[in-house]
Scaffold this active site. Structure first.
Site, PDB file in Angstrom:
ATOM      1  N   PHE A   1      20.702 115.500  -8.000  1.00 15.68           N
ATOM      2  CA  PHE A   1      21.756 116.126  -7.281  1.00 15.68           C
ATOM      3  C   PHE A   1      22.583 114.800  -6.254  1.00 15.68           C
ATOM      4  O   PHE A   1      23.583 114.579  -6.330  1.00 15.68           O
ATOM      5  CB  PHE A   1      21.346 116.995  -6.308  1.00 15.68           C
ATOM      6  N   ILE A   2      21.638 114.256  -5.612  1.00 14.46           N
ATOM      7  CA  ILE A   2      22.072 112.991  -4.796  1.00 14.46           C
ATOM      8  C   ILE A   2      22.619 111.940  -5.643  1.00 14.46           C
ATOM      9  O   ILE A   2      23.739 111.324  -5.412  1.00 14.46           O
ATOM     10  CB  ILE A   2      21.125 112.787  -3.638  1.00 14.46           C
TER      11      ILE A   2
ATOM     12  N   ASP B   1       7.826 104.014 -15.997  1.00 17.79           N
ATOM     13  CA  ASP B   1       7.620 102.886 -17.007  1.00 17.79           C
ATOM     14  C   ASP B   1       8.027 101.443 -16.409  1.00 17.79           C
ATOM     15  O   ASP B   1       9.163 101.153 -16.320  1.00 17.79           O
ATOM     16  CB  ASP B   1       8.287 103.172 -18.250  1.00 17.79           C
ATOM     17  N   PRO B   2       6.888 100.634 -16.346  1.00 14.34           N
ATOM     18  CA  PRO B   2       7.341  99.207 -15.556  1.00 14.34           C
ATOM     19  C   PRO B   2       8.087  98.564 -16.546  1.00 14.34           C
ATOM     20  O   PRO B   2       9.066  97.788 -16.011  1.00 14.34           O
ATOM     21  CB  PRO B   2       5.873  98.755 -15.519  1.00 14.34           C
TER      22      PRO B   2
ATOM     23  N   TYR C   1       4.782 117.520  -0.694  1.00 12.84           N
ATOM     24  CA  TYR C   1       6.147 116.664  -0.818  1.00 12.84           C
ATOM     25  C   TYR C   1       6.203 115.762   0.467  1.00 12.84           C
ATOM     26  O   TYR C   1       6.516 114.484   0.168  1.00 12.84           O
ATOM     27  CB  TYR C   1       7.270 117.737  -0.628  1.00 12.84           C
TER      28      TYR C   1
ATOM     29  N   LYS D   1       6.435 111.805   0.077  1.00 13.30           N
ATOM     30  CA  LYS D   1       7.307 110.808   0.672  1.00 13.30           C
ATOM     31  C   LYS D   1       6.896 109.834   1.638  1.00 13.30           C
ATOM     32  O   LYS D   1       7.319 108.709   1.629  1.00 13.30           O
ATOM     33  CB  LYS D   1       8.475 111.785   1.549  1.00 13.30           C
TER      34      LYS D   1
END
Ligand SMILES: Cc1cc2nc3c(=O)[nH]c(=O)nc-3n(C[C@H](O)[C@H](O)[C@H](O)COP(=O)(O)OP(=O)(O)OC[C@H]3O[C@@H](n4cnc5c(N)ncnc54)[C@H](O)[C@@H]3O)c2cc1C
Lengths: 343, 568
Positions: free
Chosen positions: A20-21, A59-60, A132, A136
């Site tokens: 969304f962002i 995935d590095p 969450y 964060k």
């Protein structure tokens, strides 16, 4: 001389560009003459006129490839808590060996846990933290660690990001209001509704990409004078025409969060297992119910003073939200099925 | 935060900048409004979170004429939240005319203008949770509310004025957690103020004496005191604090406890409508509040006919009279023993129930069982189980007959009064004695108002309005329900000066620099409106005034009342 004044536009990698962002950010970046967005997501989804790269953020090797030739990056990765932490670690590690000059990292007000009162960026978290919120917090720690090693970053802690595209604070709330399952909540909706209009967040990200004052700083990004949840719900319901607005009793809300939410969660797992593409009704989770009672107000003075950020009025934000919700109901259902998560 | 007075160490002296006595609509509003003022507020509340019989019994008193006024421990609640724990939630603002000195009504006129109160109505409406401050049927709802009686546009009445309903909001239940979280507010439950101690010169209150039913006692010193104990208890406390001021605090001119008003109210007449479309129920505004039209006597008509303020509402027939032949109404009648005193009172007929009446009600129920069943389902769903409650019984009468509910102003009459009885409560505080009187003008307001409406109904051709033979004596009809319960007004009225009022336009007691009163006791007149919305508006205004006073140098606050008007 500010490091963004240069001849070629700076290439900005948006990690999580289909979320969304990220999606809204990419579009806004495309309008900035000095910035050139590069949209990174698991599957490179073409957005008209915008460079896209496929990159599994956990995935590095893929991340290292994506960062080649990139000047600036924005971490908008969503997903489950563990994936979010992994992606941030991978991003910071890859950035150690790339020429990345600046990272804007999206965190959340969830890092404050159960804190109450006026909360500025130095306020420590009050336990308990949601999964969450803890995730964060860990991503912030990783970013700061990278900074100590020489990286340059700004961290943003938005409140409830609402507006066009926001499933969580606009789409879901609209559906619950229309179903009469949310409304005026009385004492249960007296908590502060720290809203962040999506375009204000996008503007804050762009400012942090371009202004040196942002480097090394953390910013709360939300309305300076937020409504309480009841006011947001009632104003939004009126604008949606979801009237007359229901008054919900504490009993109804407890039934929703203690009984209906777990049942819906089970049902959702069931439909996933059975591979049914059924849209489950939204749940009013205990964490959402708790948030609507929480007396936490984000102090946004720092963002206003250091970065000169303004805000969109609630009326405008709600009007834009209603247009989006109504447009979505009109047809385009792809958006509706987008994964949502509760904070 | 909220604490318990029974835990306060005996003889402690607590201090605060503002001490609020009483935690009902007025006291809670004050505390909420002062929560971010930086002032330390101590709210003393007699009751606890639940009803408690010995505490409620502190409200017991004597009544001169028990047919006219209910017992003093009924129609008010001595517990946190006060009477909002049982109120009906009907909200109506006062009208501009209520503030005027009306030559035909002795002792009328407020020392403050309508606008000074009206400014606070929107915020008050929000606190009582009655939605937007819009009392006009044409705008309260998108597209306007439905007409009450199609095609009926009387001259002397306004049919676009409405009433709106609170949930009804129990102020303690709704706002308790806000007070709990406010650091500058301390609420003490189970704290009974038994006396206000005036300083030796009488010019200020030095402290309040507090007692608890389990034997505790302590004092509270504060810069400012606000008494918000309701319209009956406020004069009681001031009258009983009579050591320095021999006749009680604020009673130099024998006004305290006098001009006690309620409302005159009841159900009257039979409205027979030809075939006009009628809607006598509720509409819901977008914000969810229930709204209902009223038939309000216009200001011009009040002037022209020299009447008090008055409203009618379209009503179902009187419940106790089985002639309505309506099953739902009879069901309510037969269940009246299950209904609380306050809400069951008007179900009592003109005499004791006789077997014949009872049988006729049973008959109605038998012949109209579906009406009763429909009513019950609706009631359980939208009242019992709903958080915003369907406000009242609305039943479409079987015969297209309606009656009229009237709610009229009672004019200020010095002989109508509350005073101290000889008996005392367990704290040794004298109990109250209520001597409620009404004036011939109150009866004339209802009688003339009714006659005017009857004439307008006849002229409009929509039907006819009549009185039953036994209703011919309007005074008897006004007496039938007596003083309308729960509205206790005028016992410490506002005035321009000490000669005409106990308090000034800000609610400050004349002659006492730091004592304020809040609540309907200070209303000089009663209006047609129920009091609570205005109580809350005035409490908000007082909070603003107290706040400005606390930050104003002391010498300014001793200037005449008109100069310290807070601009509110
Ligand atoms: C059945 C009923 C229905 C009603 N319906 C309506 C309606 O529809 N609309 C409307 O506008 N109004 C209505 N009312 C009136 C409404 O309830 C009152 O106007 C309102 O509660 C008054 O608020 P208040 O704060 O002034 O007083 P109260 O609510 O009476 O509160 C006074 C508080 O002071 C406390 N107290 C008393 N003495 C002391 C003491 N000595 N020390 C410490 N504390 C003390 C009491 O415990 C109480 O909590 C109704 C009332 C009743 C009873």
């Amino acid at each position: 001389m500010p490091d963004t004044v240069q001849f070629a536009p700076a290439r900005v990698l948006v990690v999580g560009a289909t979320g969304f962002i990220g999606h809204r950010l990419v579009q806004a970046l495309a309008r900035e003459p000095s910035l050139l967005p590069v949209a990174a997501s698991r599957r490179a989804v073409p957005i008209a006129g915008i460079e896209a790269v496929a990159c599994d953020a956990t995935d590095p090797a893929a991340m290292t490839r994506a960062l080649a030739g990139i000047d600036l990056a924005v971490n908008c990765v969503a997903g489950n808590d563990a994936a979010m932490v992994t992606a941030t670690r991978v991003l910071c590690d890859a950035a150690r060996r790339s020429g990345l000059r600046r990272l804007v990292h999206l965190s959340s007000m969830a890092v404050y846990g159960d804190a109450t009162g006026l909360v500025d960026e130095r306020t420590p978290a009050t336990p308990p933290l949601s999964g969450y919120g803890a995730a964060k917090q860990e991503t912030e720690r990783l970013v700061r660690e990278w900074e100590q090693d020489g990286g340059r970053a700004a961290i943003l802690r938005p409140g409830c990001v609402y507006g066009p595209g926001s499933e969580q604070w606009t789409g879901r709330i609209a559906r619950l209001l229309r179903a009469g399952r949310l409304g005026d909540l009385g004492p249960d909706g007296d908590g502060v509704c720290n809203l962040t209009f999506i375009d204000d967040l996008v503007a804050a990200i762009i400012t942090c990409l371009t202004r040196d004052e942002a480097v090394g700083e953390t910013f709360n990004i939300a309305m300076a004078d937020p409504p309480d949840w009841n006011a947001y719900l009632v104003r939004f319901a009126r604008a949606l025409g979801a009237t007359p607005i229901n008054r919900l009793s504490g009993r109804q809300l407890r039934l929703e969060s203690k009984l209906a939410a777990p049942a819906l969660k089970l049902a959702a797992i069931g439909t996933r297992v059975a591979r049914l593409s059924v849209r489950m009704p939204d749940a009013i989770t205990p964490s959402l119910a708790g948030l609507m009672r929480q007396d936490i107000r984000l102090d946004v003075n720092k963002a206003a003073h250091l970065l000169g950020l303004g805000e969109t009025s609630l009326d405008w934000g709600i009007a834009a939200s209603v247009r989006w919700v109504d447009g979505k109901r009109g047809g385009n259902t792809a958006d509706t099925l987008m994964e949502t998560r509760a904070s | 935060m909220i604490g318990d007075a029974r835990r306060i160490v005996r003889d402690t002296v607590l201090t605060a900048e503002i001490c609020v006595i009483g935690g009902g609509a007025a006291g809670i509003t004050l505390a909420l409004a002062l929560r971010n003022s930086g002032l330390r507020v101590l709210l003393l509340e007699s009751g606890g979170l639940q009803e408690h019989a010995p505490t409620q019994a502190l409200y017991e008193g004597e009544v001169e004429d028990e047919l006219l006024h209910s017992p003093t421990d009924k129609y008010r609640q001595r517990r946190f939240g006060g009477s909002t724990t049982i109120w009906g939630g009907r909200c109506v603002p006062f009208d501009p005319i209520d503030f005027d000195a009306r030559p035909w009504i002795p002792n009328s006129g407020w020392p403050i203008a309508y606008d000074t109160v009206a400014r606070w109505y929107p915020a008050a409406n929000e606190l009582v949770e009655a939605g937007a401050f819009d009392y006009d049927a044409r705008t309260a709802r998108n597209g306007g509310m439905q007409p009450m009686i199609e095609g009926f546009a009387p001259q002397e009445f306004d049919v676009d004025r409405i009433e709106r309903f609170s949930c009804p909001t129990d102020f303690a239940g709704r706002y308790r957690h806000r007070l709990e979280r406010a650091e500058s507010i301390r609420v003490l439950l189970h704290a009974n103020v038994t006396k206000l101690q005036a300083a030796r010169d009488g010019g200020r209150i030095s402290h309040a004496e507090v007692r608890t039913l389990d034997g505790g006692q302590f004092r509270v010193q504060a810069d400012q005191f606000v008494v918000a104990t309701g319209g009956l208890e406020t004069p009681r406390l001031l009258l009983a604090s009579n050591d320095v001021h021999a006749d009680g605090i604020g009673n130099a001119h024998d006004l305290l406890g006098r001009t006690y008003m309620c409302h005159v109210a009841g159900t009257l007449g039979t409205l027979r409508l030809n075939d006009a479309k009628v809607w006598h129920g509720y509409d819901r505004a977008e914000d969810g509040t229930y709204c209902r039209r009223r038939i309000a006597l216009t200001e011009e008509a009040q002037h022209a006919h020299g009447l008090g303020n008055l409203v009618f509402r379209l009503h179902h027939p009187r419940i106790p009279d089985p002639a309505h032949r309506t099953g739902a109404l009879s069901a309510i009648y037969l269940a009246k023993h299950l209904i609380s005193y306050e809400y069951g009172k008007r179900l009592t007929g003109d005499g004791p129930t006789n077997a014949r009446t009872w049988l006729r009600h049973v008959g109605n129920l038998v012949t109209d069982p579906f009406g009763a069943a429909d009513f019950l389902t609706h009631w359980v769903r939208h009242r019992t189980l709903a958080a915003r409650k369907f406000p009242s019984v609305i039943i479409r009468p079987r015969a297209n007959l309606f009656s009229l509910d009237f709610h009229g102003e009672q004019v200020p009459l010095p002989e109508s009064r509350v005073h101290l009885a000889a008996a005392t409560d367990p704290f040794g505080m004298p109990r109250i004695r209520v001597d409620w009187r009404y004036s011939p003008l109150d009866v004339r307001t209802v009688a003339t108002g009714f006659a005017l409406l009857r004439q307008e109904v006849a002229e409009s051709g929509i039907g006819s309005l009549s009185l039953d033979p036994h209703e011919a004596d309007i005074e008897a009809m006004v007496r039938r329900d007596g003083a309308y319960g729960g509205h206790h007004i005028g016992t410490a009225r506002m005035g321009d000066s000490e000669a005409t009022g106990v308090v000034d336009g800000n609610g400050r007691v004349f002659g006492v620099n730091n004592l304020f009163l809040a609540g309907s006791a200070i209303f000089p007149t009663s209006s047609q409106a129920n009091p609570t919305l205005t109580i809350v508006a005035l409490a908000l205004r007082l909070a603003a005034h107290l706040q400005s006073r606390a930050t104003t140098p002391v010498d300014l606050t001793t200037r005449p009342a008109t100069l310290v008007e807070s601009g509110a």
